[in-house]
Motif scaffolding. Structure first.
Motif, PDB file in Angstrom:
ATOM      1  N   LYS A   1     -15.529 -15.342  -0.154  1.00  0.00           N
ATOM      2  CA  LYS A   1     -15.644 -14.555   1.073  1.00  0.00           C
ATOM      3  C   LYS A   1     -14.662 -15.014   2.170  1.00  0.00           C
ATOM      4  O   LYS A   1     -15.077 -15.467   3.229  1.00  0.00           O
ATOM      5  N   PRO A   2     -13.355 -14.912   1.885  1.00  0.00           N
ATOM      6  CA  PRO A   2     -12.369 -15.359   2.878  1.00  0.00           C
ATOM      7  C   PRO A   2     -12.382 -14.463   4.119  1.00  0.00           C
ATOM      8  O   PRO A   2     -12.769 -13.299   4.036  1.00  0.00           O
ATOM      9  N   ASP A   3     -11.976 -15.036   5.244  1.00  0.00           N
ATOM     10  CA  ASP A   3     -11.908 -14.276   6.493  1.00  0.00           C
ATOM     11  C   ASP A   3     -10.660 -13.405   6.502  1.00  0.00           C
ATOM     12  O   ASP A   3     -10.625 -12.340   7.106  1.00  0.00           O
ATOM     13  N   LEU A   4      -9.622 -13.903   5.833  1.00  0.00           N
ATOM     14  CA  LEU A   4      -8.321 -13.243   5.846  1.00  0.00           C
ATOM     15  C   LEU A   4      -7.694 -13.327   4.465  1.00  0.00           C
ATOM     16  O   LEU A   4      -7.759 -14.371   3.816  1.00  0.00           O
ATOM     17  N   VAL A   5      -7.104 -12.222   4.023  1.00  0.00           N
ATOM     18  CA  VAL A   5      -6.434 -12.195   2.721  1.00  0.00           C
ATOM     19  C   VAL A   5      -5.016 -11.660   2.902  1.00  0.00           C
ATOM     20  O   VAL A   5      -4.816 -10.604   3.492  1.00  0.00           O
ATOM     21  N   PHE A   6      -4.042 -12.426   2.423  1.00  0.00           N
ATOM     22  CA  PHE A   6      -2.664 -11.939   2.350  1.00  0.00           C
ATOM     23  C   PHE A   6      -2.502 -11.467   0.921  1.00  0.00           C
ATOM     24  O   PHE A   6      -2.579 -12.257  -0.016  1.00  0.00           O
ATOM     25  N   LEU A   7      -2.328 -10.162   0.754  1.00  0.00           N
ATOM     26  CA  LEU A   7      -2.389  -9.553  -0.568  1.00  0.00           C
ATOM     27  C   LEU A   7      -1.080  -8.879  -0.957  1.00  0.00           C
ATOM     28  O   LEU A   7      -0.634  -7.937  -0.308  1.00  0.00           O
ATOM     29  N   ASP A   8      -0.477  -9.374  -2.031  1.00  0.00           N
ATOM     30  CA  ASP A   8       0.752  -8.787  -2.548  1.00  0.00           C
ATOM     31  C   ASP A   8       0.404  -7.431  -3.154  1.00  0.00           C
ATOM     32  O   ASP A   8      -0.678  -7.253  -3.705  1.00  0.00           O
ATOM     33  N   VAL A   9       1.329  -6.481  -3.060  1.00  0.00           N
ATOM     34  CA  VAL A   9       1.071  -5.155  -3.618  1.00  0.00           C
ATOM     35  C   VAL A   9       1.346  -5.110  -5.121  1.00  0.00           C
ATOM     36  O   VAL A   9       0.502  -4.715  -5.909  1.00  0.00           O
ATOM     37  N   MET A  10       2.538  -5.543  -5.522  1.00  0.00           N
ATOM     38  CA  MET A  10       2.939  -5.452  -6.927  1.00  0.00           C
ATOM     39  C   MET A  10       2.496  -6.701  -7.685  1.00  0.00           C
ATOM     40  O   MET A  10       3.086  -7.763  -7.540  1.00  0.00           O
ATOM     41  N   MET A  11       1.420  -6.573  -8.473  1.00  0.00           N
ATOM     42  CA  MET A  11       0.898  -7.714  -9.225  1.00  0.00           C
ATOM     43  C   MET A  11       0.392  -7.299 -10.590  1.00  0.00           C
ATOM     44  O   MET A  11       0.006  -6.157 -10.777  1.00  0.00           O
ATOM     45  N   PRO A  12       0.354  -8.270 -11.525  1.00  0.00           N
ATOM     46  CA  PRO A  12      -0.213  -7.955 -12.842  1.00  0.00           C
ATOM     47  C   PRO A  12      -1.730  -7.781 -12.773  1.00  0.00           C
ATOM     48  O   PRO A  12      -2.366  -8.236 -11.831  1.00  0.00           O
ATOM     49  N   LYS A  13      -2.279  -7.132 -13.771  1.00  0.00           N
ATOM     50  CA  LYS A  13      -3.710  -6.897 -13.978  1.00  0.00           C
ATOM     51  C   LYS A  13      -4.341  -5.900 -13.023  1.00  0.00           C
ATOM     52  O   LYS A  13      -5.137  -5.087 -13.433  1.00  0.00           O
ATOM     53  N   MET A  14      -3.985  -5.957 -11.745  1.00  0.00           N
ATOM     54  CA  MET A  14      -4.564  -5.039 -10.767  1.00  0.00           C
ATOM     55  C   MET A  14      -3.685  -5.121  -9.527  1.00  0.00           C
ATOM     56  O   MET A  14      -3.439  -6.214  -9.027  1.00  0.00           O
ATOM     57  N   ASN A  15      -3.167  -3.990  -9.036  1.00  0.00           N
ATOM     58  CA  ASN A  15      -2.283  -4.081  -7.881  1.00  0.00           C
ATOM     59  C   ASN A  15      -3.059  -4.270  -6.582  1.00  0.00           C
ATOM     60  O   ASN A  15      -4.273  -4.109  -6.529  1.00  0.00           O
ATOM     61  N   GLY A  16      -2.322  -4.629  -5.532  1.00  0.00           N
ATOM     62  CA  GLY A  16      -2.933  -4.920  -4.243  1.00  0.00           C
ATOM     63  C   GLY A  16      -3.710  -3.765  -3.656  1.00  0.00           C
ATOM     64  O   GLY A  16      -4.759  -3.956  -3.035  1.00  0.00           O
ATOM     65  N   PHE A  17      -3.188  -2.548  -3.843  1.00  0.00           N
ATOM     66  CA  PHE A  17      -3.892  -1.372  -3.314  1.00  0.00           C
ATOM     67  C   PHE A  17      -5.274  -1.240  -3.948  1.00  0.00           C
ATOM     68  O   PHE A  17      -6.252  -0.970  -3.273  1.00  0.00           O
ATOM     69  N   ASP A  18      -5.329  -1.452  -5.278  1.00  0.00           N
ATOM     70  CA  ASP A  18      -6.601  -1.334  -5.991  1.00  0.00           C
ATOM     71  C   ASP A  18      -7.583  -2.418  -5.558  1.00  0.00           C
ATOM     72  O   ASP A  18      -8.772  -2.161  -5.402  1.00  0.00           O
ATOM     73  N   VAL A  19      -7.053  -3.641  -5.376  1.00  0.00           N
ATOM     74  CA  VAL A  19      -7.905  -4.746  -4.930  1.00  0.00           C
ATOM     75  C   VAL A  19      -8.484  -4.417  -3.554  1.00  0.00           C
ATOM     76  O   VAL A  19      -9.690  -4.495  -3.331  1.00  0.00           O
ATOM     77  N   CYS A  20      -7.618  -4.002  -2.642  1.00  0.00           N
ATOM     78  CA  CYS A  20      -8.036  -3.683  -1.278  1.00  0.00           C
ATOM     79  C   CYS A  20      -9.064  -2.557  -1.280  1.00  0.00           C
ATOM     80  O   CYS A  20     -10.091  -2.639  -0.610  1.00  0.00           O
ATOM     81  N   ASN A  21      -8.797  -1.532  -2.044  1.00  0.00           N
ATOM     82  CA  ASN A  21      -9.697  -0.390  -2.142  1.00  0.00           C
ATOM     83  C   ASN A  21     -11.078  -0.828  -2.648  1.00  0.00           C
ATOM     84  O   ASN A  21     -12.103  -0.424  -2.112  1.00  0.00           O
ATOM     85  N   THR A  22     -11.089  -1.662  -3.679  1.00  0.00           N
ATOM     86  CA  THR A  22     -12.349  -2.153  -4.247  1.00  0.00           C
ATOM     87  C   THR A  22     -13.127  -2.959  -3.207  1.00  0.00           C
ATOM     88  O   THR A  22     -14.326  -2.756  -3.025  1.00  0.00           O
ATOM     89  N   VAL A  23     -12.429  -3.868  -2.517  1.00  0.00           N
ATOM     90  CA  VAL A  23     -13.079  -4.723  -1.512  1.00  0.00           C
ATOM     91  C   VAL A  23     -13.660  -3.887  -0.379  1.00  0.00           C
ATOM     92  O   VAL A  23     -14.808  -4.055   0.014  1.00  0.00           O
ATOM     93  N   LYS A  24     -12.858  -2.960   0.139  1.00  0.00           N
ATOM     94  CA  LYS A  24     -13.273  -2.182   1.309  1.00  0.00           C
ATOM     95  C   LYS A  24     -14.230  -1.039   0.983  1.00  0.00           C
ATOM     96  O   LYS A  24     -15.225  -0.837   1.668  1.00  0.00           O
ATOM     97  N   LYS A  25     -13.910  -0.262  -0.050  1.00  0.00           N
ATOM     98  CA  LYS A  25     -14.677   0.948  -0.333  1.00  0.00           C
ATOM     99  C   LYS A  25     -15.883   0.710  -1.246  1.00  0.00           C
ATOM    100  O   LYS A  25     -16.951   1.227  -1.016  1.00  0.00           O
ATOM    101  N   GLU A  26     -15.679  -0.093  -2.311  1.00  0.00           N
ATOM    102  CA  GLU A  26     -16.781  -0.296  -3.258  1.00  0.00           C
ATOM    103  C   GLU A  26     -17.712  -1.429  -2.843  1.00  0.00           C
ATOM    104  O   GLU A  26     -18.913  -1.289  -2.849  1.00  0.00           O
ATOM    105  N   LEU A  27     -17.122  -2.575  -2.470  1.00  0.00           N
ATOM    106  CA  LEU A  27     -17.941  -3.737  -2.114  1.00  0.00           C
ATOM    107  C   LEU A  27     -18.365  -3.705  -0.652  1.00  0.00           C
ATOM    108  O   LEU A  27     -19.184  -4.503  -0.227  1.00  0.00           O
TER     109      LEU A  27
END
Length: 129
Positions: free
Chosen positions: A49-75
């Motif tokens: 549960k970090p307060d701040l995340v610096f998230l790269d967009v282009m990454m293996p397994k799951m891109n930054g947009f998908d991670v952000c979307n999951t954190v904000k919209k689903e979780l």
């Protein structure tokens, strides 16, 4: 309560650069965490549960947009500040970052000082140079 910052990037040199840029935060008791792909990032966000995340967009397994979307919209973790880091600075990408709930969008190469200043501001710290 310890504040935490998660740095997510699949390029080791960027991780090192970011950690160096945020070194000063550790003196203030902030814990720096790292992840090297989207799946690791998601896991770390849920467990640490970090307060701040610096998230790269282009990454293996799951891109930054998908991670952000999951954190904000689903979780529904609205209290996690996510700053997207990308080599692509097109308006389209920035818009997409906003759409998935990113707080800010920074283009690489970034200035370490800017990264530190933003972090201090978001974490509500008062650090003098």
């Amino acid at each position: 309560m310890t504040k935490k910052v998660l740095i997510v990037d699949d390029e080791p040199n960027i991780l090192i650069l970011m950690e160096q840029a945020l070194e000063k935060l550790e003196d203030e008791g902030v814990e720096l965490l790292t992840a090297t792909n989207g799946e690791e990032a998601l896991e770390a966000i849920q467990t640490e549960k970090p307060d701040l995340v610096f998230l790269d967009v282009m990454m293996p397994k799951m891109n930054g947009f998908d991670v952000c979307n999951t954190v904000k919209k689903e979780l529904q973790m609205q209290d996690v500040y996510i700053i997207m880091l990308t080599a692509k600075g097109q308006e389209f990408d920035k818009q997409k970052g906003n759409d998935v709930g990113a707080y800010l969008y920074m283009t690489k190469p970034f200035r370490p000082k800017t990264v530190l200043e933003k972090s201090i501001e978001i974490l509500g710290l008062s650090i003098s140079d």
